[in-house]
Design an enzyme around this catalytic site. Structure first.
Site, PDB file in Angstrom:
ATOM      1  N   ASP A  22      18.672 -50.873  26.117  1.00  0.00           N
ATOM      2  CA  ASP A  22      17.839 -50.346  25.046  1.00  0.00           C
ATOM      3  C   ASP A  22      17.999 -48.821  25.103  1.00  0.00           C
ATOM      4  O   ASP A  22      18.571 -48.287  26.057  1.00  0.00           O
ATOM      5  CB  ASP A  22      16.393 -50.766  25.285  1.00  0.00           C
ATOM      6  CG  ASP A  22      15.440 -50.138  24.295  1.00  0.00           C
ATOM      7  OD1 ASP A  22      15.708 -50.216  23.088  1.00  0.00           O
ATOM      8  OD2 ASP A  22      14.423 -49.549  24.736  1.00  0.00           O
ATOM      9  N   ASP A  24      15.449 -45.934  23.349  1.00  0.00           N
ATOM     10  CA  ASP A  24      14.231 -45.132  23.469  1.00  0.00           C
ATOM     11  C   ASP A  24      13.282 -45.766  24.479  1.00  0.00           C
ATOM     12  O   ASP A  24      12.910 -46.929  24.361  1.00  0.00           O
ATOM     13  CB  ASP A  24      13.547 -45.013  22.112  1.00  0.00           C
ATOM     14  CG  ASP A  24      12.689 -43.759  22.021  1.00  0.00           C
ATOM     15  OD1 ASP A  24      12.611 -43.027  23.023  1.00  0.00           O
ATOM     16  OD2 ASP A  24      12.113 -43.515  20.958  1.00  0.00           O
ATOM     17  N   ASP A 176      12.207 -51.322  28.055  1.00  0.00           N
ATOM     18  CA  ASP A 176      10.884 -50.795  28.375  1.00  0.00           C
ATOM     19  C   ASP A 176       9.776 -51.467  27.590  1.00  0.00           C
ATOM     20  O   ASP A 176       8.637 -51.501  28.036  1.00  0.00           O
ATOM     21  CB  ASP A 176      10.834 -49.282  28.117  1.00  0.00           C
ATOM     22  CG  ASP A 176      10.920 -48.978  26.632  1.00  0.00           C
ATOM     23  OD1 ASP A 176       9.953 -48.420  26.080  1.00  0.00           O
ATOM     24  OD2 ASP A 176      11.948 -49.301  26.015  1.00  0.00           O
TER      25      ASP A 176
END
Length: 238
Positions: A22, A24, A176
């Site tokens: 991923d 951001d 995240d």
């Protein structure tokens, strides 16, 4: 888990055939810029930005707009406004601790990798260029899939780009957000969850295989037989 997360899991080493990142919250933290972006959009469409921010992280802008302002939920608009974020807010972005070192180590041993993100291509290229980070050969962006995370299509597409669709269990997803963690797991991958944008409880509730504070806890320790071995330290005791 207790009142304080317990990051005392003993070090362990695991080997993988490929890695899906991923962006951001995993490679960079552009939260202050994203918040300013959504405040601008929220004020324009007459929706409290705080309401938007409660559910927008890890989700595609077009999916958020489809609910709140359908008239703006088109790729031309989304790509235009997202492309401006790195231009306007580059000074607010920071690297996730350990991300650059881990990514450079993977590139050094020629590990297959791709970025799988809810951001658009202009957003991704803008951030990577401004942060002087490597632009991957393989990229899955918001425009690539009909549905965003937690739908697993994006990670299945990432597996396909790495030619590892038949070996999902040998691929590590680095995420995240709970939505992204769920997408990676649903695609059949192993997932490491970072506590960089959500609480340890929220990350653990999405059921990743491992939970760490950030990527200083992950390092490449070897490469052999087409697989790269990483060591995971100071993991959360689940």
């Amino acid at each position: 888990m207790g009142s304080q997360p317990d990051y005392s899991q003993p070090p362990l080493q695991v080997s993988f055939a490929g890695f899906l990142w991923d962006m951001d919250g995993t490679i960079i933290d552009s939260t202050p810029g994203i918040e300013k972006h959504w405040h601008t959009i929220g004020n324009e469409i007459g929706v409290d930005p705080v309401t938007i921010l409660k559910t927008s992280h890890g989700r595609r802008s077009i999916d958020v707009l489809q609910i709140l302002a359908p008239e703006r939920a088109n790729w031309e608009y989304v790509a235009k406004v997202e492309g401006q974020i790195p231009v306007l807010y580059a000074h607010l972005a920071t690297e996730i601790p350990g991300a650059r070192q881990l990514l450079d180590s993977m590139i050094e041993v020629a590990a297959p990798w791709a970025i799988v993100t809810s951001g658009t291509k202009p957003l991704v290229h803008g951030w990577l260029s401004r942060m002087n980070l490597t632009i991957p050969e393989h990229l899955v962006t918001a425009e690539s899939v009909p549905q965003g995370k937690p739908d697993p299509t994006c990670y299945r597409m990432g597996l396909d780009k790495l030619h590892l669709s038949d070996a999902a269990g040998d691929v590590l997803v680095l995420e995240d957000s709970p939505a992204g963690i769920k997408a990676g797991k649903a695609a059949g991958c192993k997932v490491i969850g970072l506590v960089t944008s959500h609480t340890a409880e929220q990350v653990a509730a999405a059921q990743p295989d491992w939970v760490v504070k950030d990527l200083t806890s992950v390092r490449v320790v070897g490469s052999e037989g087409g697989k790269v071995t990483v060591e995971i330290r100071d993991g959360l005791k689940l």
